[in-house]
Design a protein around this motif. Structure first.
Motif, PDB file in Angstrom:
ATOM      1  N   HIS A  50       0.835  -1.209   0.000  1.00 33.50           N
ATOM      2  CA  HIS A  50       0.000   0.000   0.000  1.00 33.50           C
ATOM      3  C   HIS A  50       0.868   1.257   0.000  1.00 33.50           C
ATOM      4  O   HIS A  50       0.627   2.195  -0.765  1.00 33.50           O
ATOM      5  CB  HIS A  50      -0.922  -0.010   1.218  1.00 33.50           C
ATOM      6  CG  HIS A  50      -1.390   1.348   1.646  1.00 33.50           C
ATOM      7  ND1 HIS A  50      -2.348   2.068   0.967  1.00 33.50           N
ATOM      8  CD2 HIS A  50      -1.001   2.126   2.697  1.00 33.50           C
ATOM      9  CE1 HIS A  50      -2.541   3.225   1.579  1.00 33.50           C
ATOM     10  NE2 HIS A  50      -1.742   3.279   2.624  1.00 33.50           N
ATOM     11  N   GLN A  51       1.893   1.270   0.848  1.00 35.20           N
ATOM     12  CA  GLN A  51       2.766   2.436   0.946  1.00 35.20           C
ATOM     13  C   GLN A  51       3.495   2.687  -0.372  1.00 35.20           C
ATOM     14  O   GLN A  51       3.663   3.832  -0.795  1.00 35.20           O
ATOM     15  CB  GLN A  51       3.772   2.237   2.088  1.00 35.20           C
ATOM     16  CG  GLN A  51       4.522   3.504   2.479  1.00 35.20           C
ATOM     17  CD  GLN A  51       3.624   4.639   2.890  1.00 35.20           C
ATOM     18  OE1 GLN A  51       2.635   4.434   3.591  1.00 35.20           O
ATOM     19  NE2 GLN A  51       3.941   5.843   2.443  1.00 35.20           N
ATOM     20  N   GLU A  52       3.919   1.604  -1.026  1.00 35.30           N
ATOM     21  CA  GLU A  52       4.588   1.752  -2.321  1.00 35.30           C
ATOM     22  C   GLU A  52       3.657   2.374  -3.353  1.00 35.30           C
ATOM     23  O   GLU A  52       4.061   3.259  -4.121  1.00 35.30           O
ATOM     24  CB  GLU A  52       5.061   0.382  -2.815  1.00 35.30           C
ATOM     25  CG  GLU A  52       6.208  -0.205  -2.009  1.00 35.30           C
ATOM     26  CD  GLU A  52       6.584  -1.606  -2.474  1.00 35.30           C
ATOM     27  OE1 GLU A  52       6.001  -2.065  -3.483  1.00 35.30           O
ATOM     28  OE2 GLU A  52       7.443  -2.240  -1.834  1.00 35.30           O
ATOM     29  N   GLN A  53       2.394   1.937  -3.358  1.00 31.24           N
ATOM     30  CA  GLN A  53       1.435   2.464  -4.324  1.00 31.24           C
ATOM     31  C   GLN A  53       1.084   3.923  -4.007  1.00 31.24           C
ATOM     32  O   GLN A  53       0.842   4.711  -4.915  1.00 31.24           O
ATOM     33  CB  GLN A  53       0.152   1.613  -4.350  1.00 31.24           C
ATOM     34  CG  GLN A  53       0.345   0.114  -4.447  1.00 31.24           C
ATOM     35  CD  GLN A  53       1.515  -0.317  -5.303  1.00 31.24           C
ATOM     36  OE1 GLN A  53       1.714   0.182  -6.404  1.00 31.24           O
ATOM     37  NE2 GLN A  53       2.300  -1.263  -4.798  1.00 31.24           N
ATOM     38  N   VAL A  54       1.045   4.258  -2.724  1.00 33.35           N
ATOM     39  CA  VAL A  54       0.776   5.646  -2.331  1.00 33.35           C
ATOM     40  C   VAL A  54       1.882   6.560  -2.847  1.00 33.35           C
ATOM     41  O   VAL A  54       1.619   7.635  -3.404  1.00 33.35           O
ATOM     42  CB  VAL A  54       0.661   5.780  -0.796  1.00 33.35           C
ATOM     43  CG1 VAL A  54       0.650   7.248  -0.378  1.00 33.35           C
ATOM     44  CG2 VAL A  54      -0.605   5.092  -0.309  1.00 33.35           C
ATOM     45  N   GLU A  55       3.125   6.136  -2.676  1.00 33.34           N
ATOM     46  CA  GLU A  55       4.253   6.950  -3.146  1.00 33.34           C
ATOM     47  C   GLU A  55       4.201   7.138  -4.657  1.00 33.34           C
ATOM     48  O   GLU A  55       4.447   8.237  -5.164  1.00 33.34           O
ATOM     49  CB  GLU A  55       5.571   6.282  -2.732  1.00 33.34           C
ATOM     50  CG  GLU A  55       5.810   6.301  -1.218  1.00 33.34           C
ATOM     51  CD  GLU A  55       7.035   5.504  -0.819  1.00 33.34           C
ATOM     52  OE1 GLU A  55       7.697   4.948  -1.720  1.00 33.34           O
ATOM     53  OE2 GLU A  55       7.333   5.442   0.396  1.00 33.34           O
ATOM     54  N   ALA A  56       3.864   6.062  -5.384  1.00 38.29           N
ATOM     55  CA  ALA A  56       3.762   6.163  -6.847  1.00 38.29           C
ATOM     56  C   ALA A  56       2.619   7.093  -7.247  1.00 38.29           C
ATOM     57  O   ALA A  56       2.747   7.881  -8.193  1.00 38.29           O
ATOM     58  CB  ALA A  56       3.547   4.777  -7.452  1.00 38.29           C
ATOM     59  N   SER A  57       1.513   7.036  -6.519  1.00 35.79           N
ATOM     60  CA  SER A  57       0.355   7.882  -6.823  1.00 35.79           C
ATOM     61  C   SER A  57       0.655   9.351  -6.535  1.00 35.79           C
ATOM     62  O   SER A  57       0.248  10.236  -7.306  1.00 35.79           O
ATOM     63  CB  SER A  57      -0.862   7.425  -6.013  1.00 35.79           C
ATOM     64  OG  SER A  57      -1.197   6.098  -6.328  1.00 35.79           O
ATOM     65  N   ILE A  58       1.345   9.612  -5.431  1.00 33.58           N
ATOM     66  CA  ILE A  58       1.685  10.995  -5.087  1.00 33.58           C
ATOM     67  C   ILE A  58       2.654  11.581  -6.110  1.00 33.58           C
ATOM     68  O   ILE A  58       2.600  12.780  -6.433  1.00 33.58           O
ATOM     69  CB  ILE A  58       2.279  11.067  -3.664  1.00 33.58           C
ATOM     70  CG1 ILE A  58       1.204  10.715  -2.637  1.00 33.58           C
ATOM     71  CG2 ILE A  58       2.841  12.455  -3.383  1.00 33.58           C
ATOM     72  CD1 ILE A  58      -0.040  11.579  -2.704  1.00 33.58           C
TER      73      ILE A  58
END
Length: 245
Positions: free
Chosen positions: A108-116
């Motif tokens: 989840h954290q990895e996807q959040v960073e990519a989305s931001i």
């Protein structure tokens, strides 16, 4: 159409070919970035809102604010969509494998960073306060989506719901063992031993019939439970495999 002037129709045909020909159509760009159809719609709504009163032509600063606002809206939409697209492949409705909570949190954290990163690449102009507000909105939507993905993932937990079957099974096994010990160690003439033995036999008989009733009424759920048990055993063996490697 038959009543229209032939010259007008010929010129209209030529105009349409020139405007809508594939060689002449170019994607709309803002700050050098091509817009998607959804993004263009957000800009159209923002600009249309400026002219809703019809009293006067909007000032340049108002047009810039509208453009920045639509751009922030698109940044939120694109970043959240990127997060959902990535998480759908990890723990979405079509997934069948259970992901461990710690692993899901990391993914989840990895996807959040990519989305931001996507958000920041789009929201590049306008008020910093408005940009920060839009980023918080995107993070809020992502957080709400995480709750859904967590719930979907928990429903695939192979250990979920096993207590309904383990508890009566444990009672039956323990009662049977205690009765066996009681029958082997107590005297046949002892009234206390007889009462204890009968009570224990009732315990495991009730538990056994409960399991039979559950098996008949919830055959599909039992099948799912067996699958969960199989997956649970696999999960228990994973740490040992990792250590061996």
């Amino acid at each position: 159409v038959n009543k229209m002037d032939e010259t007008f129709l010929a010129l209209l045909d030529r105009y349409c070919h020139r405007v809508f020909h594939a060689d002449n159509i170019r994607a709309k760009k803002i700050h050098g970035r091509e817009l998607t159809a959804v993004e263009l719609g957000a800009y159209i709504k923002a600009y249309a809102g400026l002219f809703s009163t019809g009293a006067h032509f909007p000032e340049a600063s108002t047009l810039l604010e509208a453009t920045a606002g639509a751009n922030n809206t698109n940044a939120v939409h694109m970043s959240v969509r990127e997060y959902k697209d990535r998480m759908d492949r990890i723990a979405g409705p079509k997934c069948s494998n259970y992901v461990k909570p710690d692993e899901l949190k990391e993914l989840h954290q990895e996807q959040v960073e990519a989305s931001i990163e996507i958000f920041e690449s789009i929201a590049t102009f306008g008020s910093k306060r408005d940009i920060d507000g839009s980023k918080q909105k995107a993070l809020k939507e992502i957080s709400e989506s995480l709750e859904i993905y967590t719930s979907l993932n928990d429903s695939r937990n192979p250990l979920a719901g096993l207590e309904m079957y383990i508890v009566p099974m444990s009672i039956a096994i323990v009662s049977y063992i205690l009765r066996f010990i009681s029958d082997m160690t107590c005297s046949s003439w002892s009234h206390t031993c007889k009462v204890t033995s009968e009570a224990l036999s009732h315990f495991y008989a009730v538990a056994f019939f409960f399991m039979v009733i559950v098996a008949f009424t919830k055959a599909k759920q039992i099948k799912d439970v067996l699958k969960r048990v199989s997956k649970a055993i696999e999960l228990l063996h994973e740490p040992s495999k990792e250590k061996a490697e």
